[in-house]
Design a protein around this motif. Structure first.
Motif, short mmCIF file in Angstrom:
data_model
loop_
_atom_site.label_atom_id
_atom_site.label_comp_id
_atom_site.label_asym_id
_atom_site.label_seq_id
_atom_site.Cartn_x
_atom_site.Cartn_y
_atom_site.Cartn_z
N PRO A 83 -0.85 19.52 4.93
CA PRO A 83 -1.94 19.38 3.82
C PRO A 83 -1.69 18.41 2.73
CG PRO A 83 -1.13 21.68 3.85
CD PRO A 83 -0.57 20.93 4.90
N GLU A 84 -0.51 17.92 2.57
CA GLU A 84 -0.01 17.35 1.44
C GLU A 84 -0.34 15.69 1.83
OE1 GLU A 84 3.60 17.62 3.81
OE2 GLU A 84 2.02 18.79 3.09
N LEU A 85 -0.77 15.52 3.00
CA LEU A 85 -1.00 14.28 3.51
C LEU A 85 -2.47 13.99 3.96
CD1 LEU A 85 2.12 13.73 5.97
CD2 LEU A 85 1.68 13.12 3.47
N MET A 86 -2.93 12.79 3.86
CA MET A 86 -4.42 12.40 4.30
C MET A 86 -4.32 11.31 5.39
SD MET A 86 -7.48 10.59 2.22
CE MET A 86 -8.01 11.98 1.49
N LEU A 87 -4.87 11.40 6.39
CA LEU A 87 -5.02 10.52 7.45
C LEU A 87 -6.30 9.71 7.32
CD1 LEU A 87 -4.40 12.82 10.30
CD2 LEU A 87 -2.52 11.69 9.23
N VAL A 88 -6.07 8.35 7.45
CA VAL A 88 -7.03 7.30 7.32
C VAL A 88 -7.06 6.26 8.40
CG1 VAL A 88 -8.23 5.63 5.59
CG2 VAL A 88 -6.98 7.48 4.64
N ALA A 89 -8.24 6.08 8.85
CA ALA A 89 -8.48 5.01 9.78
C ALA A 89 -9.41 4.01 9.14
CB ALA A 89 -8.98 5.68 11.08
N VAL A 90 -8.94 2.76 9.22
CA VAL A 90 -9.44 1.73 8.52
C VAL A 90 -9.80 0.53 9.68
CG1 VAL A 90 -9.68 -0.16 6.74
CG2 VAL A 90 -8.23 1.83 6.31
N PRO A 91 -11.05 0.40 9.96
CA PRO A 91 -11.63 -0.56 10.83
C PRO A 91 -11.79 -1.87 10.00
CG PRO A 91 -13.30 1.20 10.96
CD PRO A 91 -12.14 1.45 10.00
N ASN A 101 -18.37 -6.88 19.12
CA ASN A 101 -17.73 -7.08 17.72
C ASN A 101 -16.37 -7.43 18.10
OD1 ASN A 101 -20.01 -5.53 16.42
ND2 ASN A 101 -19.59 -4.11 17.84
N ALA A 102 -15.82 -7.86 17.03
CA ALA A 102 -14.48 -8.47 17.01
C ALA A 102 -13.68 -8.00 15.77
CB ALA A 102 -14.10 -10.02 16.81
N GLY A 103 -12.52 -6.93 16.00
CA GLY A 103 -11.80 -6.49 14.95
C GLY A 103 -10.53 -5.86 15.30
N ASP A 104 -9.75 -5.42 14.24
CA ASP A 104 -8.71 -4.54 14.08
C ASP A 104 -8.65 -3.21 13.71
OD1 ASP A 104 -7.36 -6.90 15.05
OD2 ASP A 104 -7.28 -7.64 13.02
N LEU A 105 -7.82 -2.31 13.91
CA LEU A 105 -7.81 -0.98 13.38
C LEU A 105 -6.44 -0.64 12.72
CD1 LEU A 105 -9.58 1.50 12.99
CD2 LEU A 105 -8.33 2.51 15.06
N GLU A 106 -6.35 -0.16 11.61
CA GLU A 106 -5.04 0.12 10.84
C GLU A 106 -5.50 1.72 10.58
OE1 GLU A 106 -1.71 -1.62 8.07
OE2 GLU A 106 -3.81 -2.19 7.57
N LEU A 107 -4.28 2.43 10.80
CA LEU A 107 -3.92 3.68 10.54
C LEU A 107 -3.04 3.93 9.51
CD1 LEU A 107 -3.46 5.27 14.05
CD2 LEU A 107 -5.66 4.96 12.70
N LEU A 108 -3.77 4.75 8.37
CA LEU A 108 -2.71 4.93 7.05
C LEU A 108 -2.41 6.38 7.06
CD1 LEU A 108 -5.01 2.98 4.80
CD2 LEU A 108 -3.12 2.14 6.05
N VAL A 109 -1.33 6.94 6.69
CA VAL A 109 -0.95 8.13 6.06
C VAL A 109 -0.60 8.19 4.54
CG1 VAL A 109 0.82 10.06 6.40
CG2 VAL A 109 0.02 8.78 8.40
#
Length: 277
Positions: A83-91, A101-109
């Motif tokens: 719970p000290e971490l947040m997951l984020v997905a950024v198109p 559509n054209a694009g990438d995806l970045e996952l962040l912790v």
């Protein structure tokens, strides 16, 4: 169920899959999406109240009170296992048109308190689509325990086709974990829901449906637990009877299992159940 209802189910099933577990659970940015983007992308330029630009790529913030998910918007979720971490997905969207559509995806912790980036993983071209469109992203934080001290999280990508005669819906699941301080993919794209068919838009046609669940096993290969995949599938065939009525026959459900093992780099997924990329 009538065939027309089955067609509707094929088109919508992926959107409702596991909705009790996943629906609205990814509205976890709690008004911090802009701050997340600014921390993770210091060069991002605010283009509007809901978008940022990173070079030629657009980042869309989640819309407050939106009825439907925007597949191109940032999603966040606190990781229940940590719970000290947040997951984020950024198109990161480079272009949008009627053709795709054209694009990438970045996952962040992120650190959930400071929003500082701990790990990140760039997935080139992952938001690119065409006739089959990406319609939703959702984190899956079931406890995919790879080892006694290591847990993976999942990302589900929902995709739908727009063809009336050939409806199509799919949900693909990929698993990621933090290993040696880096965010890495351990399972790339298994289809956990698949609905497709072919019909004459009136009666005659065939529709196939399948769903799969993953459960971690006590057996181990190369340090990571094996994964048991349990599949349920069925086929519905419709035809016009002599009296002109539409007659349907459902075959199934058929239940099968499959074991996925880790080869030291990833879990190997058979080609026939791999999701679209």
């Amino acid at each position: 169920m009538t065939l027309r209802a089955i067609k509707t189910t094929v088109l919508l099933a992926a959107a409702f899959l596991s909705s009790t577990n996943l629906s609205f659970a990814d509205d976890g940015c709690n008004g911090q999406a802009a701050a997340v983007v600014q921390r993770a992308y210091p060069d991002a330029v605010k283009a509007s109240d809901t978008t940022f630009k990173v070079k030629e790529l657009a980042i869309t913030l989640p819309a407050e009170g939106a009825v439907e998910d925007d597949p191109h918007a940032v999603i966040c979720r606190v990781w229940p296992a940590y719970p000290e971490l947040m997951l984020v997905a950024v198109p990161l969207i480079g272009g949008q048109s009627d053709d795709g559509n054209a694009g990438d995806l970045e996952l962040l912790v992120l650190d959930a308190d400071s929003l500082g980036v701990r790990q990140r993983l760039f997935l080139a071209g992952r938001m690119t689509d065409d006739a089959v469109r990406i319609t939703r992203l959702a984190f899956d934080t079931a406890r995919y325990r790879l080892s006694p001290k290591q847990i993976a999280f999942g990302l589900r990508i929902f995709q739908h086709g727009s063809s009336g005669p050939n409806p199509f819906g799919e949900v693909g699941l990929s698993l990621y974990t933090i290993a040696d301080g880096k965010l890495t993919s351990v399972l790339s794209g298994i289809t956990v829901s698949d609905n497709h068919g072919e019909w004459d838009t009136n009666c005659a046609g065939t529709f196939d449906e399948s769903s799969r669940t993953l459960s971690m096993q006590p057996t181990v290969h190369h340090g990571y637990a094996d994964i048991l995949v349990s599949e349920t599938s069925s086929t519905t065939v419709a035809s016009v009877a002599a009296n002109g009525e539409c007659v349907e026959q459902r075959n199934g459900p058929k239940k099968t299992t499959l074991l996925l093992t880790y080869d030291g780099r990833e879990y190997t997924v058979p080609e026939n159940i791999r999701s679209l990329e």
